[in-house]
Structures are given as structure tokens and as C-alpha cells.
Design a protein around this motif. Structure first.
Motif, PDB file in Angstrom:
ATOM      1  N   PHE A  54      41.274  63.938 -21.216  1.00  0.00           N
ATOM      2  CA  PHE A  54      40.823  63.284 -22.441  1.00  0.00           C
ATOM      3  C   PHE A  54      39.364  63.541 -22.791  1.00  0.00           C
ATOM      4  O   PHE A  54      38.934  63.196 -23.886  1.00  0.00           O
ATOM      5  CB  PHE A  54      41.039  61.770 -22.344  1.00  0.00           C
ATOM      6  N   ASP A  98      37.753  66.271 -23.499  1.00  0.00           N
ATOM      7  CA  ASP A  98      37.585  67.196 -24.615  1.00  0.00           C
ATOM      8  C   ASP A  98      38.007  66.569 -25.944  1.00  0.00           C
ATOM      9  O   ASP A  98      37.562  67.010 -27.002  1.00  0.00           O
ATOM     10  CB  ASP A  98      38.397  68.469 -24.370  1.00  0.00           C
ATOM     11  N   LYS A  99      38.879  65.553 -25.899  1.00  0.00           N
ATOM     12  CA  LYS A  99      39.383  64.961 -27.141  1.00  0.00           C
ATOM     13  C   LYS A  99      38.454  63.872 -27.677  1.00  0.00           C
ATOM     14  O   LYS A  99      38.215  63.789 -28.876  1.00  0.00           O
ATOM     15  CB  LYS A  99      40.777  64.382 -26.907  1.00  0.00           C
TER      16      LYS A  99
END
Length: 541
Positions: free
Chosen positions: A339, A341-342
């Protein structure tokens, strides 16, 4: 007449007329700027096709397994020492062994990262492959073999703290830096999987050590641990090689200051504040791991074997608390892998740091039963995995927000190892002194509330520094943090609307485009000037 059609055909597609020359020039310039970036993004597969990439990933997992994994497991060693061979030694000195390991791991982060950039990964990893098992084997020799005998602190510190710590210092940065060369599109995921090695080792080593001590004795148990490290280190030495397509850049002068310290980083306010945050984090993070077992034993939430070999009727041995915390840390590291990178690595880091500080200040201090202690170990373990695993990704986040133009975007990837290594090197002194100070506070005041307050306060200060670092970075929509906060609270709405209208005028028609520099001087030039300012959130250098 016959020559005219021929002339038209011969001129077709040439640069003889103004419209054709404009089209050709525009297409060529666009191709020059966009082709390398787009081709690089399109040609790279999401996952590597070579088996060497995954063999290297496992080897990097073992590098982390034998670096921070041994540091995470030191609480079990300390608990054995304080109840057996070093039972007369001050808690400050016991913590010094583990803090020396973490100090050396961080101190060598910058030079090791620079050597890896120059292509010396085989030499760097080879040094650690020799030092870590050798230090553990020598520890089993210098430690007394008689149960109940008092050991000398100096040889134990020199072998486990100094020699093993030097070897671990070559592994830490190598683990993430080598792995990411094979996974250009899955960097965050690769680093997250590698980081799990530390938490898995934090479960394996304490459990292995405790059960082997009961059955074989301390010295033979240490030899078994050294054997496991030897096998995993040799595997890493064989398979941990960078992608052959990865570019290495050896410096022109090894003695130059800029070879080891990128002075450009010191002008980046976000990086400076984040480095301060990591320093405060190490002030308070490892005192929790080093003193957890002793705290549980003193409070009666667990038992530990003493030199006599008898344990009370307590339902839990203290090493299980450390194993539970490290096991939960694996969950946190996997969450950051999937998560970060998101939602943004730094955003995720700020939240996890805040929660960790609250858990330390509130849940740990108010724990009044064995159930409370286990609950703290589980919940804190999840968030601590993100806290300790996110700094490299957060530095990458800062670099991506710093170098945003087509000409400088490649520097974000090139400087990642260098800036991360410098950050960890500056955190080496806090990593050394934090556990020592907390051990002194325990000895002086004879209570573990001191280490709880010390760790919680430093983690909260780290959270505050991260907030300041985030203040200097742009948001996802490109706006600076102050502008976005003002927009959320309904302020400065008119300037934003005006800017939007100005953009419409700039791009609405060819006439507007041709006259943009003269018709809208208050928008375009000022925006460019703001991007070139060193303090600008959009481009900080």
C-alpha cells in the motif's frame, strides 16, 4: 507541364514549405523528449522474467534476516545474560551490545551504499559473509561453558557487538539496493518483501535460541545459530548480484567530499526534517525491543530461565513476547509493501509513527496483565514493522517530489541509495545512545516507566518532524501543502479560480498560445520562477 507534377511529388513530405517544416520539427522534438521515457516504461515487464531475479530476492531477504533480524532478536540474548552469565552487569552495559550492532549497521549505510553504486556488491557482501558467522562462533568460545559461571563483559561485547555488528553493517543497505535493480516497476513490493526478513528472524532466532539453550546449553545453541547464519549468508553471497543491465557509476575521486555526501541533500528541507525524524525514531525504537522481556519478567507477565534452570509456574516465557512482536511486525511490513505506493510512503509513515507513539505512551504504560502485554506486542508489532521499514520508501517519495522535470527525473532513482545511506548514517549515534540512555534510566530509577516515557516521547518527536517534512512537499494534485490546506478550509478560492481561467486563456486558442508570454505575464513567468526557487514545495533542491 510534365515537370510540374514531378516537382510536386518530389517536394511532397519534404521540408520545403513552412507548414511541413513546422510539422516535422515538432514531431522530432516530441520524439526526442518522450521516446526514452515512454519506451522505458513500456518495455520493462511488470515482473522480471529471469529466475535470477527471484533467487536474488530470496538472498536479499536473508541479508536482512542476518542484519536487523539479529538486532530484533537481541532482547532474548539480553534476557539470558541478565539471568545467567552477566547477571551482575548493569542494564546500561547489556543494552550497549545491541546498540553497538544497530550503530554499526547504520554507520556503514552511507559508505556501503556508495560502494554498491560503484559496483562492489560482491566484495561488500563477502565481508559480511565472513564476519557475522565468525563473530558468533567466537562468541561461543569466549563465553564460559559452565552453567552459572560469570562471563566477562568485554569479550562478549567485542564479538557479538563489534565483530557481528561490522558484518551486519554490510548487509543492510545491500539487501534493498541490490533487490530493486531487478524489480524496477515493483520497487516498493520488493523492498517490503526483503524487509520481512528482519521480522521473520525476530521470530526464528529467539525461539531457536531458547529451545536449544534448554537442550544443548548456551554455547552449542550459539554454534547452531552461527551455522544457520553461515548457510544463509553463503546463499546470499552466491545469488545477491545486481541486474547486469543496471548502470554503475564509479566516482572520479574517492577522496572527494561529494563522493560520500551529496551536499545537495542538505539544501532540501524535507530531507533534513525527515532525517531528524529518523534520528528521533532510533532514539526510542530499539529500547522497546531490548527491554521488553525484562519488563515482562519484572511485572510478572512472563518467566525466564535462570542459571538454576527452574522457571516459575507462569504461563508464558518472556521470549514469546518478543517473538509475537516480531511476528506481528511481518504483517506491518507486508502492508507497507502493498500500500505504500498507493497512499504515499511518507503519508503512511506519518500515520504509523503517530500510532506507534500513542501505543507506547498509553497501551504499554497501562498494561496491567499478561493479556495487555500480548495485545501491546501484537498491535505495536504491526505498526513498528511499517515504522522501521518505510524510511527508504519515504526518501524515495521525497526525491520524486524534488526532481520532477524531464531533465532531472532520472536523478530521483540515481540518488536514492545515496540519500538513504546518508540518512541512516546520521541516525547511527541516536541508535547507539538511545538504548544506553534508557538502560541507565532503568538502573537509576529502578522502574520501567522511564523507558516507556523515553521511547514514547522520542517516537512522538519523530512524528512531529515527519509532519514538518511533509509540509515542504506537494500534494497529489501538485499543489503545496499550505495551499491545499487553505483550499480545504475554504480560503483563497478566488485566486485558484483566476488561475484556472488564466490557464483556459493560455490554451484555448492558437492566438492565445502565441501571445501567452505578453498577455498573461502574471501567471506563467511567476509560476516558473516559483518552481526554480529552492524552497518551493514543487521542486526542492
Amino acid at each position: 507541364m510534365s515537370s510540374q507534377p514531378f516537382e510536386k511529388e518530389s517536394r511532397k513530405g519534404s521540408a520545403g514549405t513552412l507548414p511541413l517544416s513546422e510539422t516535422t520539427t515538432e514531431t522530432g522534438s516530441m520524439r526526442t523528449l518522450s521516446t526514452p521515457i515512454s519506451l522505458e516504461a513500456d518495455d520493462e515487464p511488470d515482473w522480471p522474467q529471469s529466475w535470477r531475479a527471484y533467487a536474488c530476492l530470496l538472498g536479499c531477504f536473508f541479508l536482512m534476516f542476518n542484519s536487523w533480524g539479529l538486532v530484533n532478536a537481541y532482547g532474548t540474548w539480553s534476557s539470558y545474560y541478565v539471568g545467567n552469565s552477566l547477571r551482575g552487569v548493569d542494564q546500561l552495559e547489556l543494552n550497549l551490545i545491541g546498540s553497538t550492532q544497530s550503530f554499526l549497521v547504520l554507520l556503514f549505510s552511507n559508505p556501503v551504499g556508495r560502494l554498491l553504486d560503484a559496483g562492489y556488491s560482491r566484495v561488500v557482501i563477502g565481508c559480511g559473509t565472513l564476519l557475522v558467522p565468525f563473530g558468533l562462533f567466537i562468541l561461543s568460545v569466549v563465553h564460559p561453558s559452565n552453567v552459572g559461571a560469570i562471563a566477562s563483559f568485554g569479550p562478549i561485547w567485542a564479538t557479538q557487538g563489534l565483530v557481528v555488528g561490522l558484518g551486519m553493517g554490510t548487509f543492510f543497505v545491500s539487501s534493498s539496493q541490490v533487490a530493486t535493480t531487478w524489480f524496477p516497476k515493483r520497487r516498493g513490493l520488493a523492498v517490503g518483501y526483503v524487509a520481512c526478513g528482519a521480522s521473520v528472524a525476530g521470530v526464528v532466532y529467539p525461539t531457536m535460541l531458547r529451545y536449544l539453550i534448554d537442550s544443548l546449553g548456551f554455547n552449542d545453541a550459539v554454534r547452531c545459530v552461527a551455522g544457520l547464519t553461515s548457510i544463509t549468508c553463503i546463499y546470499s553471497f552466491i545469488f545477491c548480484t545486481p541486474d547486469p543491465a543496471h548502470d554503475h557509476h564509479e566516482p572520479k575521486r574517492w577522496r572527494a567530499l561529494r563522493t560520500w555526501f551529496d551536499t545537495e541533500a542538505f539544501h532540501n528541507k524535507a530531507w533534513c526534517w525527515f532525517t531528524a525524524a529518523v534520528a528521533f525514531m532510533f532514539f526510542g525504537f530499539y529500547p522497546i525491543f531490548f527491554n521488553l522481556e525484562e519488563w515482562a519478567s519484572v511485572r510478572g507477565f512472563g518467566t525466564r530461565k535462570t542459571s538454576g534452570g527452574d522457571a516459575s509456574n507462569g504461563p508464558l516465557q518472556t521470549f514469546w513476547l518478543l517473538a509475537i512482536m516480531n511476528g506481528a511486525s511481518t504483517v506491518g511490513r507486508m502492508l507497507l509493501a502493498h500500500f505504500s505506493d498507493k497512499v504515499g510512503a511518507l503519508n503512511m509513515h506519518i500515520v504509523s509513527q503517530f500510532v506507534s507513539s500513542l501505543l507506547t505512551l498509553i497501551l504499554w504504560t497501562l498494561a496491567g496483565s499478561e493479556t495487555d502485554a500480548i495485545a501491546f506486542c501484537v498491535v505495536f508489532g504491526v505498526f513498528s514493522g511499517m515504522v522501521i521499514g518505510l524510511p527508504p520508501a519515504s526518501v524515495g517519495n521525497i526525491l520524486n517530489c524534488t526532481y520532477t522535470t524531464a531533465d532531472t527525473r532520472h536523478l530521483a532513482k540515481k540518488k536514492l541509495g545515496h540519500w538513504t545511506g546518508m540518512m541512516y548514517t546520521f541516525a547511527a549515534i541516536p541508535a547507539l545512545t538511545g538504548p544506553v540512555i534508557s538502560g541507565h534510566l532503568i538502573t537509576k530509577y529502578n522502574t520501567y516507566i522511564t523507558v516507556q516515557m523515553w521511547s514514547g516521547t522520542n517516537l512522538m518527536l519523530s512524528f512531529a518532524c515527519m509532519l514538518v517534512a511533509r509540509w515542504y512537499l506537494p500534494c497529489a494534485n501538485g499543489q503545496s501543502a499550505p495551499s491545499e490546506i487553505a483550499r480545504v478550509f475554504g480560503k483563497h478560492e478566488a485566486p485558484v479560480t483566476e488561475k484556472g481561467k488564466g490557464n483556459e486563456i493560455d490554451t484555448g486558442s492558437p492566438e492565445a498560445l502565441s501571445q501567452a508570454p505578453t498577455r498573461v505575464p502574471s501567471i506563467t513567468p511567476s509560476r516558473q520562477a516559483s518552481m526554480d526557487r529552492p524552497d518551493s514545495p514543487e521542486r526542492m533542491v
